[in-house]
Design an enzyme around this catalytic site. Sequence first.
Site, PDB file in Angstrom:
ATOM      1  N   HIS A 265       1.060  -1.285  -0.074  1.00 45.80           N
ATOM      2  CA  HIS A 265       0.410  -0.345  -0.430  1.00 45.80           C
ATOM      3  C   HIS A 265       1.000   1.262  -0.430  1.00 45.80           C
ATOM      4  O   HIS A 265       1.803   1.686  -1.151  1.00 45.80           O
ATOM      5  CB  HIS A 265      -0.552   0.192   1.062  1.00 45.80           C
ATOM      6  N   HIS A 306      -1.713  -2.263  -9.778  1.00 43.55           N
ATOM      7  CA  HIS A 306      -3.434  -1.798  -8.561  1.00 43.55           C
ATOM      8  C   HIS A 306      -4.669  -2.284  -8.436  1.00 43.55           C
ATOM      9  O   HIS A 306      -4.661  -3.622  -9.645  1.00 43.55           O
ATOM     10  CB  HIS A 306      -3.566  -0.404  -9.540  1.00 43.55           C
ATOM     11  N   ASP A 364       2.635   5.326  -6.734  1.00 44.82           N
ATOM     12  CA  ASP A 364       4.105   5.194  -6.084  1.00 44.82           C
ATOM     13  C   ASP A 364       5.471   4.862  -6.789  1.00 44.82           C
ATOM     14  O   ASP A 364       6.143   5.046  -6.805  1.00 44.82           O
ATOM     15  CB  ASP A 364       3.804   3.894  -5.028  1.00 44.82           C
TER      16      ASP A 364
HETATM   17  C1  SDX Z   1      -1.309   1.624  -3.169  1.00 40.94           C
HETATM   18  O1  SDX Z   1      -6.128   0.409  -3.138  1.00 40.94           O
HETATM   19  C2  SDX Z   1      -5.466   1.773  -3.735  1.00 40.94           C
HETATM   20  O2  SDX Z   1      -6.062   2.669  -4.385  1.00 40.94           O
HETATM   21  C3  SDX Z   1      -4.195   1.963  -3.274  1.00 40.94           C
HETATM   22  C4  SDX Z   1      -3.185   3.324  -3.267  1.00 40.94           C
HETATM   23  C5  SDX Z   1      -3.842   4.031  -2.756  1.00 40.94           C
HETATM   24  O3  SDX Z   1      -4.202   5.627  -2.889  1.00 40.94           O
HETATM   25  O4  SDX Z   1      -4.956   4.802  -1.776  1.00 40.94           O
HETATM   26  O5  SDX Z   1      -3.706   3.092  -4.831  1.00 40.94           O
HETATM   27  C6  SDX Z   1      -2.449   3.724  -3.148  1.00 40.94           C
HETATM   28  O6  SDX Z   1      -1.307   1.058  -2.957  1.00 40.94           O
HETATM   29  C7  SDX Z   1      -0.900   2.050  -4.715  1.00 40.94           C
HETATM   30  C8  SDX Z   1      -0.469   0.196  -4.793  1.00 40.94           C
HETATM   31  C9  SDX Z   1       1.439   0.213  -4.606  1.00 40.94           C
HETATM   32  N1  SDX Z   1       2.129  -0.725  -4.310  1.00 40.94           N
HETATM   33  C10 SDX Z   1       3.138  -1.339  -4.950  1.00 40.94           C
HETATM   34  O7  SDX Z   1       2.975  -0.706  -5.717  1.00 40.94           O
HETATM   35  C11 SDX Z   1       3.474  -2.463  -4.574  1.00 40.94           C
HETATM   36  C12 SDX Z   1       3.334  -3.200  -5.924  1.00 40.94           C
HETATM   37  N2  SDX Z   1       2.039  -4.359  -6.282  1.00 40.94           N
HETATM   38  C13 SDX Z   1       1.188  -4.984  -6.113  1.00 40.94           C
HETATM   39  O8  SDX Z   1       1.921  -5.671  -5.036  1.00 40.94           O
HETATM   40  C14 SDX Z   1      -0.475  -5.432  -7.003  1.00 40.94           C
HETATM   41  O9  SDX Z   1      -0.112  -4.610  -8.174  1.00 40.94           O
HETATM   42  C15 SDX Z   1      -0.921  -4.745  -5.675  1.00 40.94           C
HETATM   43  C16 SDX Z   1      -0.603  -4.606  -4.144  1.00 40.94           C
HETATM   44  C17 SDX Z   1      -1.159  -3.282  -6.287  1.00 40.94           C
HETATM   45  C18 SDX Z   1      -2.294  -5.180  -6.605  1.00 40.94           C
HETATM   46  O10 SDX Z   1      -2.314  -6.149  -5.572  1.00 40.94           O
HETATM   47  P1  SDX Z   1      -3.849  -6.865  -6.852  1.00 40.94           P
HETATM   48  O11 SDX Z   1      -4.895  -6.723  -6.932  1.00 40.94           O
HETATM   49  O12 SDX Z   1      -4.406  -8.739  -4.969  1.00 40.94           O
HETATM   50  O13 SDX Z   1      -3.271  -8.244  -7.339  1.00 40.94           O
HETATM   51  P2  SDX Z   1      -2.310  -9.447  -7.353  1.00 40.94           P
HETATM   52  O14 SDX Z   1      -1.606 -10.089  -6.344  1.00 40.94           O
HETATM   53  O15 SDX Z   1      -3.588 -10.581  -7.060  1.00 40.94           O
HETATM   54  O16 SDX Z   1      -1.694  -9.551  -9.104  1.00 40.94           O
HETATM   55  C19 SDX Z   1      -2.607 -10.043 -10.141  1.00 40.94           C
HETATM   56  C20 SDX Z   1      -1.097 -10.906 -10.211  1.00 40.94           C
HETATM   57  C21 SDX Z   1      -0.387 -11.627 -10.020  1.00 40.94           C
HETATM   58  O17 SDX Z   1      -0.363 -12.478 -10.373  1.00 40.94           O
HETATM   59  P3  SDX Z   1      -0.614 -14.493 -11.353  1.00 40.94           P
HETATM   60  O18 SDX Z   1      -1.189 -14.351  -9.921  1.00 40.94           O
HETATM   61  O19 SDX Z   1      -2.070 -13.633 -11.440  1.00 40.94           O
HETATM   62  O20 SDX Z   1      -0.100 -14.735 -12.486  1.00 40.94           O
HETATM   63  O21 SDX Z   1      -0.488  -9.786 -10.616  1.00 40.94           O
HETATM   64  C22 SDX Z   1       0.511  -9.896 -10.727  1.00 40.94           C
HETATM   65  C23 SDX Z   1       1.152 -10.893  -9.776  1.00 40.94           C
HETATM   66  O22 SDX Z   1       1.649 -12.387  -8.871  1.00 40.94           O
HETATM   67  N3  SDX Z   1       1.677  -9.254  -9.496  1.00 40.94           N
HETATM   68  C24 SDX Z   1       2.774  -8.485 -10.192  1.00 40.94           C
HETATM   69  C25 SDX Z   1       2.739  -7.056  -9.464  1.00 40.94           C
HETATM   70  N4  SDX Z   1       1.301  -6.377  -9.252  1.00 40.94           N
HETATM   71  C26 SDX Z   1       0.598  -7.893  -9.117  1.00 40.94           C
HETATM   72  N5  SDX Z   1       3.751  -9.356 -10.235  1.00 40.94           N
HETATM   73  C27 SDX Z   1       4.496  -8.286 -10.397  1.00 40.94           C
HETATM   74  N6  SDX Z   1       4.988  -7.038  -9.912  1.00 40.94           N
HETATM   75  C28 SDX Z   1       4.498  -5.932  -9.463  1.00 40.94           C
HETATM   76  N7  SDX Z   1       4.196  -5.491  -8.365  1.00 40.94           N
END
Ligand code: SDX
Length: 424
Positions: A265, A306, A364
């Site tokens: 997050h 996201h 971010d």
């Molecule tokens: C913020 O919710 C909000 O509005 C948050 C925010 C706000 O203003 O409040 O926008 C602020 O928190 C932005 C997000 C910051 N976090 C990151 O940048 C951390 C990296 N991102 C990931 O951890 C992830 O993308 C999330 C947590 C942001 C979203 O996670 P989800 O929606 O639960 O998605 P997921 O983990 O189920 O991913 C779906 C797929 C998976 O692959 P498969 O299992 O389908 O093969 O996408 C892959 C994940 O492995 N994936 C990534 C990835 N993000 C998702 N793979 C590599 N790198 C990534 N960053």
Amino acid sequence: MTDKIATLSIDGMDPIKLPIYEGTGGQDVIDVRQLVNSNLFTYDPGFVSTAACESKITYIDGNQGILLHRGYPIEQLAAESSYLETCYLLLYGELPTVEQLDKFTNSVRKKTLVKEQMIHFYNGFSRDAHPMAIMCGVVGALSAFYHDRIDISNEAHREEAAIGLIAKMPTLAAMCHKYSIGQPFIYPCNDLSYAENFLHMMFSTPCESTTVNPVLSNAMDKIFMLHADHEQNASTSTVRLAGSSGANPFACIASGIAALWGPAHGGANEAVLDMLSKIGNVNNIEQYICKAKDKHDPFRLMGFGHRVYKNFDPRAKVMRQTCDEVLNLLGIENDPLLQIAKRLEQIALEDNYFIDRQLYPNVDFYSGIILKAIGIPTSMFTVIFAMSRTIGWIAHWNEMHSEPYRIGRPRQLYTGKTRRDYPS
Ligand code: SDX
């Protein structure tokens, strides 16, 4: 509301008719509250398909990459507005007149000081304590000073708490930084704008007052604006849940700070800088892209992906433009971290792994590069996010308390042991 109905058919049961509501934008929702009468729960870990509340504050269209605050596009607010004007809009629902903004700005200015005894809380922390750990503590501690003076059912009391929080967060945040570097705390200077005042408290010393570069204070104000609110994200939902028990608003905001800290997050902005530094140069990008795609490797491309945006995060676009502007004006357009970030974004956006999963840069990805250029230490990045998001948290807290509400109490799918007797 609509007259649309969803009918749930389950073998051996009468069909269950569930009302469908439509909003002014976004997905319709199915009201499942009556399912408990049929001894059924919905199941949605991570709340991927769950609307936990009704709200009028912020609208996100993840497929179109749209973000509206009270109907106004974030791109227009970032270009034309200011953080305090956006705070007014989020809190009261309309853009202020000149007089209203002046009055609001002065109300905030009058509350920038914190009780002098707050200093004792800082002194209890080790100098190398993470600033987010300190912020969780000191913001929660604010409730000790105002606990018996806030009637949360009183709109004026809620407004006063909101303005107090908007005003005090920069002071508390800058104190975290000063404490960590062993310098004296700097009092707010109310002649300065909100962003100038924060940079003053961060970088002035009793020996010399810093002259805030308007390029940096404008960039700071824009960063505050871009992080102000974002619908029902994890930390905002935490604040709403804490608030639903009737908890003190300062304690609720402290719970939001705790939830924001996680690297999935708000902690991602700090993690992005750590990641870019670890990558070190553009030649290493490919190996990190492979790590990000490797299911057995916990490494994620921080600042990418996201839950809602399956297109570019509109804030990331503005942030990237601001990044270019600030670094050019500062004469560091060749910042190595920016070069790595831009190349990383280009490679990832051409890679099917990211394309197939609709993974784009989020808010971010670029913010940390600007914060670093302003001179903010990496460990303070999420504190800046928390400061900015305080208006979103308190606007949602206030919206919840403006209507009848019930304590949030999710249920579960229990798969543990059935009843068994203690061995005699
Ligand atoms: C913020 O919710 C909000 O509005 C948050 C925010 C706000 O203003 O409040 O926008 C602020 O928190 C932005 C997000 C910051 N976090 C990151 O940048 C951390 C990296 N991102 C990931 O951890 C992830 O993308 C999330 C947590 C942001 C979203 O996670 P989800 O929606 O639960 O998605 P997921 O983990 O189920 O991913 C779906 C797929 C998976 O692959 P498969 O299992 O389908 O093969 O996408 C892959 C994940 O492995 N994936 C990534 C990835 N993000 C998702 N793979 C590599 N790198 C990534 N960053």
